[in-house]
Motif scaffolding. Structure first.
Motif, PDB file in Angstrom:
ATOM      1  N   ASP A  28       0.826  -1.200   0.000  1.00 41.84           N
ATOM      2  CA  ASP A  28       0.000   0.000   0.000  1.00 41.84           C
ATOM      3  C   ASP A  28       0.870   1.263   0.000  1.00 41.84           C
ATOM      4  OD1 ASP A  28      -2.742   0.246  -0.231  1.00 41.84           O
ATOM      5  OD2 ASP A  28      -2.995   0.857   1.864  1.00 41.84           O
ATOM      6  N   MET A  29       1.921   1.247   0.826  1.00 43.84           N
ATOM      7  CA  MET A  29       2.842   2.385   0.892  1.00 43.84           C
ATOM      8  C   MET A  29       3.489   2.631  -0.465  1.00 43.84           C
ATOM      9  SD  MET A  29       4.917   1.772   4.423  1.00 43.84           S
ATOM     10  CE  MET A  29       4.271   2.195   6.020  1.00 43.84           C
ATOM     11  N   LYS A  30       3.960   1.554  -1.094  1.00 43.07           N
ATOM     12  CA  LYS A  30       4.614   1.668  -2.405  1.00 43.07           C
ATOM     13  C   LYS A  30       3.664   2.280  -3.428  1.00 43.07           C
ATOM     14  CE  LYS A  30       8.186  -1.852  -2.436  1.00 43.07           C
ATOM     15  NZ  LYS A  30       8.632  -3.062  -3.137  1.00 43.07           N
ATOM     16  N   ARG A  31       2.427   1.806  -3.418  1.00 40.49           N
ATOM     17  CA  ARG A  31       1.439   2.318  -4.381  1.00 40.49           C
ATOM     18  C   ARG A  31       1.127   3.783  -4.129  1.00 40.49           C
ATOM     19  NH1 ARG A  31      -2.560  -2.903  -5.404  1.00 40.49           N
ATOM     20  NH2 ARG A  31      -0.919  -4.101  -6.434  1.00 40.49           N
ATOM     21  N   THR A  32       0.969   4.137  -2.862  1.00 38.26           N
ATOM     22  CA  THR A  32       0.664   5.521  -2.506  1.00 38.26           C
ATOM     23  C   THR A  32       1.799   6.456  -2.906  1.00 38.26           C
ATOM     24  OG1 THR A  32      -0.666   4.721  -0.659  1.00 38.26           O
ATOM     25  CG2 THR A  32      -0.021   7.025  -0.587  1.00 38.26           C
ATOM     26  N   VAL A  33       3.017   6.028  -2.641  1.00 41.06           N
ATOM     27  CA  VAL A  33       4.194   6.834  -2.985  1.00 41.06           C
ATOM     28  C   VAL A  33       4.350   6.931  -4.503  1.00 41.06           C
ATOM     29  CG1 VAL A  33       6.726   6.728  -2.971  1.00 41.06           C
ATOM     30  CG2 VAL A  33       5.474   6.617  -0.836  1.00 41.06           C
ATOM     31  N   ALA A  34       4.060   5.839  -5.210  1.00 42.99           N
ATOM     32  CA  ALA A  34       4.141   5.856  -6.671  1.00 42.99           C
ATOM     33  C   ALA A  34       3.156   6.868  -7.255  1.00 42.99           C
ATOM     34  CB  ALA A  34       3.882   4.463  -7.236  1.00 42.99           C
ATOM     35  N   VAL A  35       1.946   6.907  -6.705  1.00 38.92           N
ATOM     36  CA  VAL A  35       0.936   7.874  -7.157  1.00 38.92           C
ATOM     37  C   VAL A  35       1.429   9.298  -6.882  1.00 38.92           C
ATOM     38  CG1 VAL A  35      -1.390   8.778  -6.718  1.00 38.92           C
ATOM     39  CG2 VAL A  35      -1.037   6.309  -6.963  1.00 38.92           C
ATOM     40  N   LYS A  36       1.979   9.508  -5.708  1.00 37.19           N
ATOM     41  CA  LYS A  36       2.504  10.831  -5.330  1.00 37.19           C
ATOM     42  C   LYS A  36       3.612  11.276  -6.285  1.00 37.19           C
ATOM     43  CE  LYS A  36       4.829  13.027  -1.339  1.00 37.19           C
ATOM     44  NZ  LYS A  36       5.918  13.693  -2.029  1.00 37.19           N
ATOM     45  N   ASP A  58      -2.609  -1.517 -14.928  1.00 38.52           N
ATOM     46  CA  ASP A  58      -3.163  -1.511 -13.573  1.00 38.52           C
ATOM     47  C   ASP A  58      -2.847  -0.212 -12.849  1.00 38.52           C
ATOM     48  OD1 ASP A  58      -4.295  -3.999 -13.914  1.00 38.52           O
ATOM     49  OD2 ASP A  58      -2.702  -5.078 -12.875  1.00 38.52           O
ATOM     50  N   PHE A  59      -1.645   0.330 -13.106  1.00 39.78           N
ATOM     51  CA  PHE A  59      -1.272   1.586 -12.452  1.00 39.78           C
ATOM     52  C   PHE A  59      -2.140   2.727 -12.969  1.00 39.78           C
ATOM     53  CE2 PHE A  59       1.381   5.395 -11.720  1.00 39.78           C
ATOM     54  CZ  PHE A  59       1.440   5.316 -10.341  1.00 39.78           C
ATOM     55  N   ILE A  60      -2.444   2.709 -14.275  1.00 38.50           N
ATOM     56  CA  ILE A  60      -3.330   3.732 -14.852  1.00 38.50           C
ATOM     57  C   ILE A  60      -4.706   3.649 -14.192  1.00 38.50           C
ATOM     58  CG2 ILE A  60      -4.561   4.409 -16.967  1.00 38.50           C
ATOM     59  CD1 ILE A  60      -1.910   3.620 -18.476  1.00 38.50           C
ATOM     60  N   GLU A  61      -5.185   2.417 -13.954  1.00 34.29           N
ATOM     61  CA  GLU A  61      -6.472   2.236 -13.255  1.00 34.29           C
ATOM     62  C   GLU A  61      -6.393   2.770 -11.834  1.00 34.29           C
ATOM     63  OE1 GLU A  61      -8.446  -1.590 -13.328  1.00 34.29           O
ATOM     64  OE2 GLU A  61      -7.912  -1.830 -15.451  1.00 34.29           O
ATOM     65  N   LEU A  62      -5.265   2.522 -11.172  1.00 37.66           N
ATOM     66  CA  LEU A  62      -5.066   3.043  -9.811  1.00 37.66           C
ATOM     67  C   LEU A  62      -5.115   4.572  -9.828  1.00 37.66           C
ATOM     68  CD1 LEU A  62      -4.332   2.459  -6.787  1.00 37.66           C
ATOM     69  CD2 LEU A  62      -1.939   2.690  -7.485  1.00 37.66           C
ATOM     70  N   SER A  64      -6.626   6.474 -11.962  1.00 33.18           N
ATOM     71  CA  SER A  64      -7.994   6.955 -12.209  1.00 33.18           C
ATOM     72  C   SER A  64      -8.867   6.811 -10.974  1.00 33.18           C
ATOM     73  CB  SER A  64      -8.616   6.266 -13.425  1.00 33.18           C
ATOM     74  OG  SER A  64      -8.891   4.929 -13.140  1.00 33.18           O
ATOM     75  N   SER A  65      -8.560   5.819 -10.125  1.00 30.91           N
ATOM     76  CA  SER A  65      -9.322   5.678  -8.877  1.00 30.91           C
ATOM     77  C   SER A  65      -9.022   6.847  -7.928  1.00 30.91           C
ATOM     78  CB  SER A  65      -9.035   4.341  -8.196  1.00 30.91           C
ATOM     79  OG  SER A  65      -7.774   4.356  -7.559  1.00 30.91           O
ATOM     80  N   TYR A  66      -7.864   7.496  -8.140  1.00 28.90           N
ATOM     81  CA  TYR A  66      -7.507   8.699  -7.380  1.00 28.90           C
ATOM     82  C   TYR A  66      -7.888   9.959  -8.145  1.00 28.90           C
ATOM     83  CZ  TYR A  66      -4.604   6.214  -3.929  1.00 28.90           C
ATOM     84  OH  TYR A  66      -4.158   5.419  -2.904  1.00 28.90           O
ATOM     85  N   LYS A  67      -8.644   9.795  -9.251  1.00 26.93           N
ATOM     86  CA  LYS A  67      -9.066  10.923 -10.100  1.00 26.93           C
ATOM     87  C   LYS A  67      -7.867  11.661 -10.690  1.00 26.93           C
ATOM     88  CE  LYS A  67     -13.560  10.618  -8.887  1.00 26.93           C
ATOM     89  NZ  LYS A  67     -13.674   9.172  -8.749  1.00 26.93           N
ATOM     90  N   ILE A  68      -6.805  10.913 -11.015  1.00 21.94           N
ATOM     91  CA  ILE A  68      -5.626  11.506 -11.636  1.00 21.94           C
ATOM     92  C   ILE A  68      -5.604  11.068 -13.092  1.00 21.94           C
ATOM     93  CG2 ILE A  68      -3.099  11.612 -11.652  1.00 21.94           C
ATOM     94  CD1 ILE A  68      -3.285  10.880  -8.614  1.00 21.94           C
ATOM     95  N   SER A  69      -5.585  12.037 -13.985  1.00 25.88           N
ATOM     96  CA  SER A  69      -5.590  11.741 -15.410  1.00 25.88           C
ATOM     97  C   SER A  69      -4.173  11.567 -15.923  1.00 25.88           C
ATOM     98  CB  SER A  69      -6.273  12.880 -16.170  1.00 25.88           C
ATOM     99  OG  SER A  69      -6.165  12.651 -17.552  1.00 25.88           O
ATOM    100  N   ILE A  70      -4.013  10.641 -16.868  1.00 26.65           N
ATOM    101  CA  ILE A  70      -2.709  10.488 -17.510  1.00 26.65           C
ATOM    102  C   ILE A  70      -2.670  11.338 -18.778  1.00 26.65           C
ATOM    103  CG2 ILE A  70      -2.275   8.171 -16.631  1.00 26.65           C
ATOM    104  CD1 ILE A  70      -2.945   7.281 -19.630  1.00 26.65           C
TER     105      ILE A  70
END
Length: 86
Positions: A28-36, A58-62, A64-70
């Motif tokens: 979870d930490m890794k994913r959160t930091v990756a999004v940041k 999968d990361f793009i889906e993650l 979008s779940s945070y409402k972050i557009s690529i």
């Protein structure tokens, strides 16, 4: 490809509150930091996906779940090129 291991100490109280394994918390930490880092343009999409231990899709889906557009590309051609090379 060299990897670095680091120890993360999580207080027992927090482990008990979360009722999750330390592996899940670290994931979870890794994913959160990756999004940041993606949001802050510190790492590329591919690097962030690798850090999050996910496929790019999968990361793009993650994201979008945070409402972050690529979709911050200069033009559609660059986007299509990127998707083709993914």
């Amino acid at each position: 490809n060299m990897e670095y291991n680091t120890n993360i100490t999580i207080p027992k109280e927090i482990m008990l509150s979360l009722r999750e394994s330390s592996e899940d918390i670290v994931k979870d930490m890794k994913r959160t930091v990756a999004v940041k880092y993606y949001k802050e343009n510190k790492l590329s999409l591919g690097q962030c996906a690798e850090l999050a231990e996910m496929t790019k899709e999968d990361f793009i889906e993650l994201l979008s779940s945070y409402k972050i557009s690529i979709f911050n590309f200069e033009n559609d051609e660059e986007l299509l090129e990127d998707i083709k090379n993914a």
